[in-house]
Design a protein around this motif. Structure first.
Motif, PDB file in Angstrom:
ATOM      1  N   GLY A  51      47.665   9.734  -3.270  1.00 23.86           N
ATOM      2  CA  GLY A  51      46.808   9.718  -4.444  1.00 23.86           C
ATOM      3  C   GLY A  51      45.361   9.442  -4.075  1.00 23.86           C
ATOM      4  N   GLY A  52      44.483   9.622  -5.043  1.00 25.65           N
ATOM      5  CA  GLY A  52      43.068   9.369  -4.806  1.00 25.65           C
ATOM      6  C   GLY A  52      42.213   9.952  -5.902  1.00 25.65           C
ATOM      7  N   LEU A  53      40.924  10.010  -5.626  1.00 29.53           N
ATOM      8  CA  LEU A  53      39.950  10.538  -6.573  1.00 29.53           C
ATOM      9  C   LEU A  53      39.564  11.954  -6.147  1.00 29.53           C
ATOM     10  N   VAL A  54      39.611  12.871  -7.097  1.00 32.01           N
ATOM     11  CA  VAL A  54      39.283  14.266  -6.805  1.00 32.01           C
ATOM     12  C   VAL A  54      38.527  14.843  -7.993  1.00 32.01           C
ATOM     13  N   GLY A  77      39.982  20.503  -7.960  1.00 33.40           N
ATOM     14  CA  GLY A  77      40.375  20.142  -6.609  1.00 33.40           C
ATOM     15  C   GLY A  77      41.886  20.077  -6.431  1.00 33.40           C
ATOM     16  N   SER A  78      42.278  19.669  -5.230  1.00 33.31           N
ATOM     17  CA  SER A  78      43.699  19.616  -4.873  1.00 33.31           C
ATOM     18  C   SER A  78      44.043  18.293  -4.206  1.00 33.31           C
ATOM     19  N   LEU A  79      45.284  17.908  -4.375  1.00 41.35           N
ATOM     20  CA  LEU A  79      45.845  16.754  -3.678  1.00 41.35           C
ATOM     21  C   LEU A  79      47.298  17.065  -3.357  1.00 41.35           C
ATOM     22  N   ARG A  80      47.793  16.459  -2.291  1.00 46.50           N
ATOM     23  CA  ARG A  80      49.213  16.558  -1.986  1.00 46.50           C
ATOM     24  C   ARG A  80      49.793  15.163  -1.944  1.00 46.50           C
ATOM     25  N   LEU A  81      50.743  14.923  -2.809  1.00 43.45           N
ATOM     26  CA  LEU A  81      51.447  13.650  -2.843  1.00 43.45           C
ATOM     27  C   LEU A  81      52.709  13.737  -1.997  1.00 43.45           C
ATOM     28  N   SER A  82      53.072  12.610  -1.408  1.00 47.42           N
ATOM     29  CA  SER A  82      54.284  12.530  -0.606  1.00 47.42           C
ATOM     30  C   SER A  82      55.192  11.448  -1.155  1.00 47.42           C
ATOM     31  N   VAL A  92      59.497  14.396   0.324  1.00 51.48           N
ATOM     32  CA  VAL A  92      59.319  15.379  -0.735  1.00 51.48           C
ATOM     33  C   VAL A  92      57.841  15.366  -1.117  1.00 51.48           C
ATOM     34  N   TYR A  93      57.298  16.555  -1.325  1.00 49.09           N
ATOM     35  CA  TYR A  93      55.879  16.697  -1.611  1.00 49.09           C
ATOM     36  C   TYR A  93      55.636  17.218  -3.024  1.00 49.09           C
ATOM     37  N   TYR A 124      54.817   9.006  -9.874  1.00 48.96           N
ATOM     38  CA  TYR A 124      55.995   8.357  -9.324  1.00 48.96           C
ATOM     39  C   TYR A 124      56.998   9.405  -8.851  1.00 48.96           C
ATOM     40  N   CYS A 125      57.718   9.091  -7.781  1.00 42.69           N
ATOM     41  CA  CYS A 125      58.895   9.878  -7.451  1.00 42.69           C
ATOM     42  C   CYS A 125      60.125   9.041  -7.780  1.00 42.69           C
TER      43      CYS A 125
END
Length: 126
Positions: A8-11, A15-20, A78-79, A94-95
């Protein structure tokens, strides 16, 4: 069972982000994994789900076409790839898993899941 989200973060908008989502003491490849999000003052909502062996995926209408859920069994992760982000995507993500092998018809309902990570905050600025 311990799940941990990261990425997570600020975008900025667009924009794009990849969560794991990683796990300790659990082989994620056997189980369906769901991604949820909760914005301030709102209910936790299902975003995406991926089944185990079939890798069948499901998405909420609000993210379909922008988000992609996937899994890397070798990394036990898992992404959630999030593209074309909007300010309304701002939430804690959340996952979760209910230790079922496939996403149920009720995959987007939080009560279906027993195990949750602590969440990771995604903030999309306008």
């Amino acid at each position: 069972v311990q799940l941990v989200e990261s990425g997570g973060g600020l975008v900025q908008r667009g924009g794009s982000l990849r969560l794991s989502c990683a796990a300790s003491a659990l082989a994620l490849n056997f189980y369906a994994i769901g991604w949820f999000r909760q914005a301030p003052g709102k209910e936790r909502e299902g975003v995406a789900c991926i089944s185990s062996s079939t890798r069948t995926t499901h998405y909420s209408d609000s993210v379909k076409g922008r988000f992609t859920i996937s899994r890397d069994n070798a990394k036990n992760t898992v992404y959630l790839q999030m593209n074309s982000l909007k300010p309304e995507d701002t939430a804690v993500y959340y996952c979760a898993t209910d230790l079922a092998s496939r996403c149920l018809g009720t995959w987007s309902l939080r009560y279906e899941y027993n195990y949750w990570g602590p969440g990771t905050l995604v903030t999309v600025s306008s």
